[in-house]
Every structure is written in C-alpha cells, then in structure tokens.
Scaffold this active site. Structure first.
Site, PDB file in Angstrom:
ATOM      1  N   TRP A 101       1.122  -1.316  -0.086  1.00 43.26           N
ATOM      2  CA  TRP A 101       0.149   0.144  -0.304  1.00 43.26           C
ATOM      3  C   TRP A 101       0.617   0.783   0.185  1.00 43.26           C
ATOM      4  O   TRP A 101       0.225   1.950  -0.250  1.00 43.26           O
ATOM      5  CB  TRP A 101      -1.185   0.070   0.995  1.00 43.26           C
ATOM      6  CG  TRP A 101      -1.982  -0.903   1.108  1.00 43.26           C
ATOM      7  CD1 TRP A 101      -2.394  -1.844   2.328  1.00 43.26           C
ATOM      8  CD2 TRP A 101      -2.927  -1.285   0.290  1.00 43.26           C
ATOM      9  NE1 TRP A 101      -3.129  -2.995   1.219  1.00 43.26           N
ATOM     10  CE2 TRP A 101      -4.008  -2.292   0.251  1.00 43.26           C
ATOM     11  CE3 TRP A 101      -3.369  -0.579  -1.208  1.00 43.26           C
ATOM     12  CZ2 TRP A 101      -4.123  -3.019  -0.627  1.00 43.26           C
ATOM     13  CZ3 TRP A 101      -4.458  -1.520  -1.949  1.00 43.26           C
ATOM     14  CH2 TRP A 101      -4.987  -1.774  -2.009  1.00 43.26           C
ATOM     15  N   ASP A 168      -2.397   6.928   6.452  1.00 45.46           N
ATOM     16  CA  ASP A 168      -3.006   5.591   5.907  1.00 45.46           C
ATOM     17  C   ASP A 168      -3.189   4.762   6.716  1.00 45.46           C
ATOM     18  O   ASP A 168      -2.321   4.243   7.464  1.00 45.46           O
ATOM     19  CB  ASP A 168      -2.693   5.181   4.307  1.00 45.46           C
ATOM     20  CG  ASP A 168      -3.344   4.239   4.358  1.00 45.46           C
ATOM     21  OD1 ASP A 168      -4.284   4.130   4.551  1.00 45.46           O
ATOM     22  OD2 ASP A 168      -3.387   3.211   3.397  1.00 45.46           O
ATOM     23  N   LYS A 192     -12.441  -1.454   6.403  1.00 40.92           N
ATOM     24  CA  LYS A 192     -11.549  -2.609   7.621  1.00 40.92           C
ATOM     25  C   LYS A 192     -11.613  -2.677   8.751  1.00 40.92           C
ATOM     26  O   LYS A 192     -11.829  -3.707   8.990  1.00 40.92           O
ATOM     27  CB  LYS A 192      -9.613  -2.397   7.140  1.00 40.92           C
ATOM     28  CG  LYS A 192      -8.974  -2.007   6.270  1.00 40.92           C
ATOM     29  CD  LYS A 192      -8.794  -3.721   5.181  1.00 40.92           C
ATOM     30  CE  LYS A 192      -8.364  -2.890   3.698  1.00 40.92           C
ATOM     31  NZ  LYS A 192      -8.068  -2.120   3.509  1.00 40.92           N
TER      32      LYS A 192
HETATM   33  C1  LIG Z   1      -6.822  -2.084   1.595  1.00 39.59           C
HETATM   34  C2  LIG Z   1      -5.759  -0.427   1.934  1.00 39.59           C
HETATM   35  C3  LIG Z   1      -6.393   0.147   1.659  1.00 39.59           C
HETATM   36  C4  LIG Z   1      -6.909   0.474  -0.082  1.00 39.59           C
HETATM   37  O1  LIG Z   1      -8.302   0.599   0.174  1.00 39.59           O
HETATM   38  P1  LIG Z   1      -9.179   0.503  -1.194  1.00 39.59           P
HETATM   39  O2  LIG Z   1      -9.905   1.062  -0.116  1.00 39.59           O
HETATM   40  O3  LIG Z   1      -9.635  -0.311  -1.235  1.00 39.59           O
HETATM   41  O4  LIG Z   1      -8.429   1.930  -2.059  1.00 39.59           O
HETATM   42  C5  LIG Z   1      -4.729   1.162   1.053  1.00 39.59           C
HETATM   43  N1  LIG Z   1      -3.879   0.967   2.074  1.00 39.59           N
HETATM   44  C6  LIG Z   1      -4.441   0.247   3.578  1.00 39.59           C
HETATM   45  C7  LIG Z   1      -3.000   0.223   4.776  1.00 39.59           C
HETATM   46  C8  LIG Z   1      -5.180  -0.673   3.791  1.00 39.59           C
HETATM   47  O5  LIG Z   1      -5.091  -2.267   3.845  1.00 39.59           O
END
Ligand SMILES: *Cc1c(COP(=O)(O)O)cnc(C)c1O
Length: 356
Positions: A101, A168, A192
């Site tokens: 990511w 993030d 998540k």
């Molecule tokens: C799942 C995830 C993403 C991607 O998220 P999307 O909503 O599918 O764009 C980005 N960063 C992390 C840490 C993730 O676990």
C-alpha cells in the site's frame, strides 16, 4: 451458524450493526422509505452525516481545527489527493515504504513531484517496520502507513518531524489509543475497521490546506469537501450510515480505550499460540506485530491440507494469507469476538495433537 470471519477486507462488522442496517434499507427511521431511496439533502440523512462526523471527533478526541470527511474512491484515491493538497509546486515529500500500500501511495505521489523514499523494509518482504532513518529537511510532508494489512506489521512509534505528518490508517483506525494531534492528515478506507466498502474517512487539519499553489480539481480538493460539510456531491449514503452505526457501537462499548484492551487480549491469545506451537511460525518481526492482522506460516508446508481441513471444519473463513506472503492471515479487527480467536487457537492445538 455464522462463520468466524477472519477476512482482511471487506471484513467483519458487529452483528447488531448488520441487523440495524438491514432494517434501515427496508424502512429507515420509521419513514416507510428506504435509507437508500431518500434524498441526501433530507434532514434525516443530514443528521446521519453530522452524527457520523461528530462520533469520529469524539472517539478520536480530535481537537478544534480538524475536519472530518466521508469521501469516495477508497484509500487509493487518497494516495493522489494527498500530494494534490499538500505537495507544493516544486516541493518534495518523504515516504516510508512498509509494503504494497505504501508503494502504491508512492507511485501516485510521484506523478506530482519529487518523492524521497526515506526508509523501506522491502529487503525482507516487509516483515518489519524500518527504524532509525533520517527525514530530510525542507520537505512538505512525511507519509506513513500505520498498519500493513498484508504483512501484519504496525507502527508503534510514529515519525517525529517538523514537516506535516500524513498517515494511511485504513486497517487500524479506531483500534488503539493514539494522539491525533501528531497527525495533519489521516485517511482510512471504511471496509477494514469502520464499515462497508464505499466510503473513506479523512481527518485533516484545516490550517495546512490551500498552500500548494496548485489548481486542484474540485473532487480532489479537501477544501471543497470541507466547505460543503462532506456533501459536495451525493455521498455514499449506505456506507456512511453503516459506519455511523459501527461508531455508535464502539462508543457504547466504552470507546477506543475499551476496544484497545479487547484487541490486545485477542492478539496476545493468538501470538502466544503461534510462539508456543512448534507447527507454526509468525511472519512479522515480534516488536512490530500488528494487533489487527496476524500473519503466520506452517513450519512444515506438508501439514497444509490437514490444517486447512481443521479450520474449515471449525467454521472459520478468510484465513488465507495474501499471495505475496503465503501462509495464513487472521484479521482480528474491532468487531471480531474473542470467541472466534479461541476457535482458531483450538484448531492450531488440534493440529499439534493430530501430528504430534
Ligand atoms: C485496503 C487498504 C488500502 C486500499 O484501500 P481501498 O479502499 O481499496 O482503496 C490502502 N491502504 C491500506 C493500509 C489498506 O489496508
């Protein structure tokens, strides 16, 4: 019986939230209308959006001066919105590369300026969090990924910097106590640890915006979304509503301090078994282990069929590891009850009994 859902994302939500959401899809607030067929400009939905935003502020203890938005495009669009809003023309940013990511975030940011990758754990398939790196001066921001969903590593100490700090937090937002005043921009895809796919939570310090000298397309401009109270265009009403219910659930449970204790208990239970049971080995470096995604492998790959049958028979779902790591990944997000973790631990003990 409902399965024990260890999926990495979209992932488990509290059962009571699913029930309330299902009701609202049929008949929302006794309006005799569905949640998803009323105007987002109706008083009823504006209340939902306002409640969701204020629950975020309350649960995370955000001080004045931060805005909360529910946007679309996932965390992946934030990879681009971050440099659009924070990277000055001819500016520079520093990124910490802790996995797939982070790598994607770096790729998007490079479209807009000079990106320094100041640390990376790629040399060991991202099984640890880099430490002791230096952050250059004269940069616009530092970007990090708090929890690395695929590898099961988590940052415990965030970078200290005079530049803006961006994080993030897609896979560990609302899971542990953190001082949010250390961050200037935080984003997290809902699916998540907060709700269904379809909305992205953004927390941004107002005073950092409007300083890049760039023309920002409206949909990518945080200031546009802030000025419209997160309703610049039609918001993802279903995802925002379900997220609001999950945040209410969390508040009723005692908030972040309470869920952190539960999360620590669940993770300890599982890591202790991984370390005790000679048939398994943990993937992530011990000091960097995630409380949300527990990654582990079999010591002997030949036991795969036996173990897979054991956990499948126990009603466990979503345990397969990401293809880049292999083995197993147990995602034990906020909504995962400790009972499900106990079921997993007992299948690991059964494997030990069966093969000695
Ligand atoms: C799942 C995830 C993403 C991607 O998220 P999307 O909503 O599918 O764009 C980005 N960063 C992390 C840490 C993730 O676990």
């Amino acid at each position: 019986m409902k399965k024990h859902n260890f999926s990495a994302g979209p992932s488990i939500l509290p059962q009571e939230v699913l029930k309330k959401t299902a009701e609202a899809v049929i008949n929302f607030n006794h309006l005799n209308l569905s949640l998803i067929e009323i105007s987002h400009r109706s008083k009823e939905f504006i209340d939902v959006m306002e409640n969701a935003r204020s629950l975020v502020k309350e649960l995370l203890n955000l001080p004045e001066g931060y805005s909360v938005l529910f946007l679309q495009g996932g965390a992946s669009l934030e990879f681009l919105m971050t440099p659009y809003n924070l990277l000055k023309i001819n500016g520079k940013a520093a990124y910490i590369d802790t996995g797939a990511w982070s790598t994607k975030a770096i790729k998007e940011a490079k479209l807009l300026g000079e990106i320094n990758v100041v640390a990376s754990s790629k040399d060991k398939t991202y099984n640890y969090i880099p430490k002791n790196y230096t952050i250059p001066t004269a940069i616009d921001y530092v970007h990090c990924t708090s929890n690395n969903t695929i590898y099961g590593t988590q940052i415990k100490e965030f970078p200290k910097t005079d530049a803006l700090l961006v994080c993030d937090m897609s896979s560990d937002i609302f899971s542990r106590k953190l001082d949010f005043t250390q961050f200037d921009l935080v984003y997290a895809g809902a699916q998540k640890n907060m709700g269904p796919a379809g909305t992205t939570l953004v927390i941004v310090k107002d005073e950092i915006l409007g300083k890049t000298g760039r023309n920002i397309p409206s949909m990518l401009d945080f200031q546009v979304h802030i000025s419209k109270d997160s309703m610049f265009n039609t918001p993802p009403v279903f995802a925002v509503y379900t997220s609001m219910l999950t945040l209410e659930w969390l508040k009723n449970l005692g908030g972040i301090a309470a869920i952190e204790k539960r999360n620590e208990k669940k993770a300890t239970l599982l890591y202790d078994e991984i370390d005790r049971n000679s048939h398994f080995k943990g993937f992530a470096a011990k000091e960097d282990r995630s409380l949300m995604n527990v990654t582990f492998n079999l010591t002997n790959e030949a036991d795969k069929e036996t173990f897979d049958k054991l956990w499948n028979d126990a009603g466990i779902s979503g345990l397969k590891g990401h293809r880049s790591v292999g083995g197993y990944r147990a995602s034990i997000y906020n909504a995962m009850p400790i009972e499900s973790v106990q079921v997993l631990v007992s299948t690991m003990q059964q494997l030990e009994k069966q093969i000695g």
